[in-house]
Design an enzyme around this catalytic site. Structure first.
Site, PDB file in Angstrom:
ATOM      1  CG  ASP A   1      -2.290   0.820   1.080  1.00  0.00           C
ATOM      2  OD1 ASP A   1      -2.054   1.975   0.517  1.00  0.00           O
ATOM      3  OD2 ASP A   1      -3.199   0.546   1.133  1.00  0.00           O
TER       4      ASP A   1
ATOM      5  CB  CYS B   1      -7.005   2.626  -0.388  1.00  0.00           C
ATOM      6  SG  CYS B   1      -5.776   3.525   0.335  1.00  0.00           S
TER       7      CYS B   1
ATOM      8  CG  ASP C   1      -2.772   0.817  -2.950  1.00  0.00           C
ATOM      9  OD1 ASP C   1      -1.736   1.261  -2.681  1.00  0.00           O
ATOM     10  OD2 ASP C   1      -3.618   0.932  -2.025  1.00  0.00           O
ATOM     11  CG  HIS C   2      -2.775   4.531  -3.859  1.00  0.00           C
ATOM     12  ND1 HIS C   2      -1.765   5.006  -3.033  1.00  0.00           N
ATOM     13  CD2 HIS C   2      -3.566   4.016  -3.411  1.00  0.00           C
ATOM     14  CE1 HIS C   2      -2.311   4.838  -1.726  1.00  0.00           C
ATOM     15  NE2 HIS C   2      -3.675   4.156  -2.242  1.00  0.00           N
TER      16      HIS C   2
END
Length: 510
Positions: free
Chosen positions: A13, A53, A318-319
């Site tokens: 994450d 998210c 995720d980013h």
């Protein structure tokens, strides 16, 4: 159907791509991920198609752009009938095991109004078998583990507050109350290893999701002060915050929406001084190194159990995270730092390609189609992403994309956001699209706001050239590209299906 082997799909994450290759790479020790990169194929122009998210994971796991799945905010429901990696892997005979979280908001149309599923966006996506819950705002198994180890805490969020070893007032990079062997990252890894071991020989599928280095920024010793803040570079951007604001009306709200103080617990205020910013960046990098350590344990387990060469292993994020760049924090931005993520894939039988780097543009929606392609499961037409299998094998299709596309929704129907209040936008036009080709980045808004254009052959993200007449033709060309992209990628769930006298027939999308 004969299954292909094991699949381990890891999401870290909020890990920036430049921790592995770029501005921060020289300042953070990630030995296991780097070693894995030497055995895998890496994609250096890989971007999340949406943030934050929940929406990002909805896109990754369904293979759909946000404009199609429309779960555009944390807490926005995902339609119950959207095919995803779990539903499709079940068709291939796999049990989709989840270790961690997917941040999925359930569809209220198929649940009773009193169902607890409708009170949190952190629920597992349909089709997954949740082996262990590790949701940031819940994490009840980890809490129970800490209690068993003798830790006492009145409030769950006290776990995220740094604690001074000397009893003095805590500093930003003081350690967490728990030891490294009891951290959330260690607990999740231990649980994964103990639960997956009995599945050897059964061709398993596991989705493992680490919350770190997502804030709150607190790390157990020795990761809390592993990196000297003074040795780290300052964030990039224009020297003065007012110059950043002047680039476009969007950036004022972006800078104010999240600040350094939002990334830590236990402090009344955190001024954005160079010392504080560097200290917080050092804790972020320490958390990244902690995740790297535990991924190393997993890779070693696969090797020791003779499963490594039978396992499709995907590692991504995720980013990204602004981390103080452009006087901003978080991922609600338009800059590459918020979307550019690492992607490394080790394909069984593809050892000859280990260590190679693919520079063709790839998107987070490509991962699910790639996994389905590898196990021989058909890819639903609803999925906008494309299988990376040809690129993994060194063959770029002639019709491969020449750009990447991302979206961001900055609205909140129940409580209007800072952007909505300051820009005067509504719930349906508080959104934007980002198109990146080899030279330019174009940002277009649904609201009546001017576009943003960055020329990477010039000053890049440091200058918005959208109003420069010299770029008028480029602005028009890229705008047409974005329009055509949206038209070509409208929902294909049933659009290629025809009802005929012989029954329903469908053509594959790609």
């Amino acid at each position: 159907m004969k299954r292909a082997g094991n699949i381990l799909f890891i999401i870290i994450d909020q890990l920036r791509a430049d921790c592995l290759n770029g501005a921060l790479a020289a300042h953070v020790d990630l030995p296991n991920l780097r070693a894995f990169g030497n055995e895998a194929v890496s994609f250096d122009r890989h971007f999340s198609v949406t943030n934050p998210c929940g929406p990002s994971r909805a896109s990754i796991l369904t293979g759909q752009y946000a404009m199609n799945h429309r779960s555009v905010r944390n807490g926005t429901p995902l339609r119950h009938d959207v095919p995803n990696i779990a539903t499709e892997m079940r068709k291939a005979g796999y049990l989709p095991m989840l270790f961690g979280y997917t941040d999925t908001a359930a569809d209220p149309r198929v649940h009773d109004p009193g169902d607890p599923l409708l009170k949190s966006y952190e629920n597992p996506m349909a089709g997954f078998h949740e082996v262990v819950e590790m949701r940031l705002e819940e994490s009840y198994p980890w809490r129970a583990h800490l209690m068993d180890q003798g830790y006492a805490f009145d409030d769950y969020w006290d776990l995220y507050k740094p604690v001074s070893p000397t009893g003095d007032a805590p500093r930003l990079n003081d350690p967490a109350v728990y030891r490294a062997e009891h951290s959330d990252t260690a607990f999740l890894t231990d649980t994964f290893l103990s639960n997956i071991a009995p599945f050897k020989g059964q061709n398993w599928f596991a989705h493992l999701t680490y919350i770190r280095p997502h804030p709150p920024l607190v790390a157990p010793a020795p990761y809390n002060n592993m990196y000297d803040p003074a040795a780290l570079p300052m964030p990039v951007g224009l020297p003065e915050v007012e110059a950043e604001r002047a680039l476009h009306p969007f950036f004022g709200s972006t800078i104010e929406n999240q600040t350094a103080a939002d990334f830590v617990e236990g402090f009344d205020s955190v001024e954005p001084t160079p010392e504080n910013i560097k200290t917080m960046r050092s804790v972020y990098l320490g958390l990244a190194t902690e995740v790297d350590h535990h991924i190393g344990r997993i890779i070693q387990f696969l090797k020791d159990s003779n499963q490594y060469d039978d396992t499709l292993l995907v590692v991504t994020a995720d980013h990204g995270e602004m981390l103080g760049d452009r006087h901003s924090w978080g991922k609600m931005s338009v800059y590459d730092a918020a979307y550019h993520t690492p992607l490394m894939i080790r394909l069984p039988g593809n050892q000859a390609r280990g260590g190679t780097v693919v520079s063709a543009p790839t998107e987070s929606i490509d991962i699910t189609p790639t996994i389905l392609d590898w196990v021989g499961q058909s890819i639903p037409n609803a999925m906008d992403g494309r299988s990376l299998m040809p690129l993994l094998q060194g063959q770029e299709p002639e019709d491969w994309r020449s750009y990447s596309f991302s979206e961001l929704d900055f609205s909140e129907p129940e409580n209007s956001t800072l952007w909505q209040r300051q820009l005067g936008t509504g719930n349906s036009d508080s959104c934007l699209g980002i198109l990146r080709d080899e030279r330019f980045t174009l940002v277009e808004f649904a609201a009546d706001l001017p576009p943003i254009l960055f020329d990477h052959h010039g000053r890049g993200e440091l200058e918005n050239v959208a109003s420069d007449p010299e770029y008028a033709a480029d602005l028009a060309r890229l705008g047409r590209m974005m329009l055509r992209h949206r038209m070509r990628n409208m929902d294909h769930t049933l659009s290629l299906c025809s009802l005929t006298p012989e029954g329903a027939k469908s053509k594959p999308r790609y």
